[in-house]
Design an enzyme around this catalytic site. Sequence first.
Site, PDB file in Angstrom:
ATOM      1  N   HIS A 241     -13.099  -3.275   3.776  1.00 59.70           N
ATOM      2  CA  HIS A 241     -11.675  -3.616   3.878  1.00 59.70           C
ATOM      3  C   HIS A 241     -11.074  -3.120   5.205  1.00 59.70           C
ATOM      4  O   HIS A 241     -10.534  -3.908   5.961  1.00 59.70           O
ATOM      5  CB  HIS A 241     -10.921  -3.030   2.666  1.00 59.70           C
ATOM      6  CG  HIS A 241      -9.451  -3.298   2.665  1.00 59.70           C
ATOM      7  ND1 HIS A 241      -8.714  -3.504   1.522  1.00 59.70           N
ATOM      8  CD2 HIS A 241      -8.542  -3.379   3.682  1.00 59.70           C
ATOM      9  CE1 HIS A 241      -7.444  -3.721   1.832  1.00 59.70           C
ATOM     10  NE2 HIS A 241      -7.318  -3.637   3.139  1.00 59.70           N
TER      11      HIS A 241
ATOM     12  N   HIS B 243      -2.763   2.166   8.269  1.00 66.19           N
ATOM     13  CA  HIS B 243      -3.874   1.402   7.696  1.00 66.19           C
ATOM     14  C   HIS B 243      -4.087   0.159   8.540  1.00 66.19           C
ATOM     15  O   HIS B 243      -3.122  -0.506   8.914  1.00 66.19           O
ATOM     16  CB  HIS B 243      -3.540   1.016   6.249  1.00 66.19           C
ATOM     17  CG  HIS B 243      -4.456  -0.026   5.681  1.00 66.19           C
ATOM     18  ND1 HIS B 243      -5.810   0.175   5.540  1.00 66.19           N
ATOM     19  CD2 HIS B 243      -4.223  -1.291   5.233  1.00 66.19           C
ATOM     20  CE1 HIS B 243      -6.359  -0.921   5.019  1.00 66.19           C
ATOM     21  NE2 HIS B 243      -5.416  -1.828   4.833  1.00 66.19           N
TER      22      HIS B 243
ATOM     23  N   GLU C 294     -17.128  11.635  23.537  1.00 65.48           N
ATOM     24  CA  GLU C 294     -15.980  12.416  23.057  1.00 65.48           C
ATOM     25  C   GLU C 294     -15.632  12.217  21.580  1.00 65.48           C
ATOM     26  O   GLU C 294     -14.712  12.847  21.069  1.00 65.48           O
ATOM     27  CB  GLU C 294     -14.774  12.155  23.961  1.00 65.48           C
ATOM     28  CG  GLU C 294     -15.082  12.718  25.341  1.00 65.48           C
ATOM     29  CD  GLU C 294     -13.910  12.816  26.277  1.00 65.48           C
ATOM     30  OE1 GLU C 294     -12.891  12.173  26.021  1.00 65.48           O
ATOM     31  OE2 GLU C 294     -14.048  13.541  27.272  1.00 65.48           O
TER      32      GLU C 294
ATOM     33  N   GLU D  71       0.820  -1.223   0.000  1.00 63.04           N
ATOM     34  CA  GLU D  71       0.000   0.000   0.000  1.00 63.04           C
ATOM     35  C   GLU D  71       0.851   1.269   0.000  1.00 63.04           C
ATOM     36  O   GLU D  71       0.366   2.355   0.323  1.00 63.04           O
ATOM     37  CB  GLU D  71      -0.953   0.010   1.208  1.00 63.04           C
ATOM     38  CG  GLU D  71      -1.878  -1.188   1.323  1.00 63.04           C
ATOM     39  CD  GLU D  71      -2.875  -1.335   0.174  1.00 63.04           C
ATOM     40  OE1 GLU D  71      -2.916  -0.442  -0.704  1.00 63.04           O
ATOM     41  OE2 GLU D  71      -3.594  -2.344   0.149  1.00 63.04           O
TER      42      GLU D  71
ATOM     43  N   HIS E 262      -7.358  -3.020   9.887  1.00 61.94           N
ATOM     44  CA  HIS E 262      -8.646  -3.682   9.659  1.00 61.94           C
ATOM     45  C   HIS E 262      -9.399  -3.815  10.983  1.00 61.94           C
ATOM     46  O   HIS E 262      -9.605  -4.928  11.471  1.00 61.94           O
ATOM     47  CB  HIS E 262      -8.421  -5.086   9.065  1.00 61.94           C
ATOM     48  CG  HIS E 262      -7.565  -5.130   7.830  1.00 61.94           C
ATOM     49  ND1 HIS E 262      -6.882  -6.267   7.425  1.00 61.94           N
ATOM     50  CD2 HIS E 262      -7.280  -4.184   6.898  1.00 61.94           C
ATOM     51  CE1 HIS E 262      -6.226  -6.023   6.302  1.00 61.94           C
ATOM     52  NE2 HIS E 262      -6.437  -4.761   5.963  1.00 61.94           N
TER      53      HIS E 262
HETATM   54  O1  2HA Z   1      -0.718  -5.069   4.050  1.00 65.66           O
HETATM   55  O2  2HA Z   1      -3.678  -4.587   4.728  1.00 65.66           O
HETATM   56  O3  2HA Z   1      -4.396  -3.660   2.361  1.00 65.66           O
HETATM   57  C1  2HA Z   1      -1.867  -5.817   3.931  1.00 65.66           C
HETATM   58  C2  2HA Z   1      -3.031  -4.957   3.756  1.00 65.66           C
HETATM   59  C3  2HA Z   1      -3.349  -4.541   2.401  1.00 65.66           C
HETATM   60 ZN    ZN Z   2      -5.629  -3.817   4.288  1.00 67.89          ZN
END
Ligand code: 2HA
Ligand code: ZN
Length: 258
Positions: free
Chosen positions: A197, A126, A156, A103, A128
């Site tokens: 995602h 990033h 908050e 990414e 999940h």
């Molecule tokens: O690195 O999360 O979106 C793995 C991920 C790709």
């Molecule tokens: Zn990801």
Amino acid sequence: MYRLGWDERNGGNISLLLEEAEVADYLDPGTVIRHIPLMGVKEVDLDLSTLEGRIFLVTGTGKYFKNVLLDPETNLGIVRIAKGGKGVDLLWGFKDGGRPTSEFPAHMMSHAARLSVDLENRVVMHSHPTNLLAMNFVHELDEKSFTKDLWKMCTECVVVFPDGVGILPWMLCGTTEIGKATAKKMEEFRLVVWALHGVYAAGKSLDETFGLVETVEKAAKIYMLALGHPRVNELTDENMRELCDLFAVAPKSGYLED
Ligand code: 2HA
Ligand code: ZN
């Protein structure tokens, strides 16, 4: 992030902008271990020239967050955006021949976008987060209603992310297209949901950025816990305005009733 279950396997990635003076205490910025061309991106589309010479600590592609503490030099790298912005020079790390996260284009374009509106931005993260992801399956993916439902879950929230949550439709990850779309949203939001995602977050420090994700994930958890139960009490727009006034933050315009 691994401990909290947001970054299973090789999920998630982080990049942190470093000053040359900071890294110079640990390595010689003049010594390049190897050059790494950017992979999986259309070169014509990707212009990182505004970041030329900037140095980032970044997680590696295919690497597991749980292994970072055990072996930082394999799982992380310190890279400098090379001349012309079409590749990076490795200054430290990725010891097993590794390379930056898949990414990387989205991270770099997001850094450029955040720096254009906030010179102090240093981090793009990033992950999940479980409940935020669950909410993607049961809530309409409309930025205003998604943001307001999150704001209402913890007193908050409106203070922590008054700028709200941007949302991208499902797109193929690892591409220049999703990088560009993320960066465009990042001009307006510090949190951008990648539908079905995960989430992108940006901030001035690792703590601040992690705290943003932590807060949005907590709100989503409460949303999911309360889902399907009769709603008896609710934080009102007036409550949230009072909070914004007290903490001197401006909620995203048009999101709260007057
Ligand atoms: O690195 O999360 O979106 C793995 C991920 C790709
Ligand atoms: Zn990801």
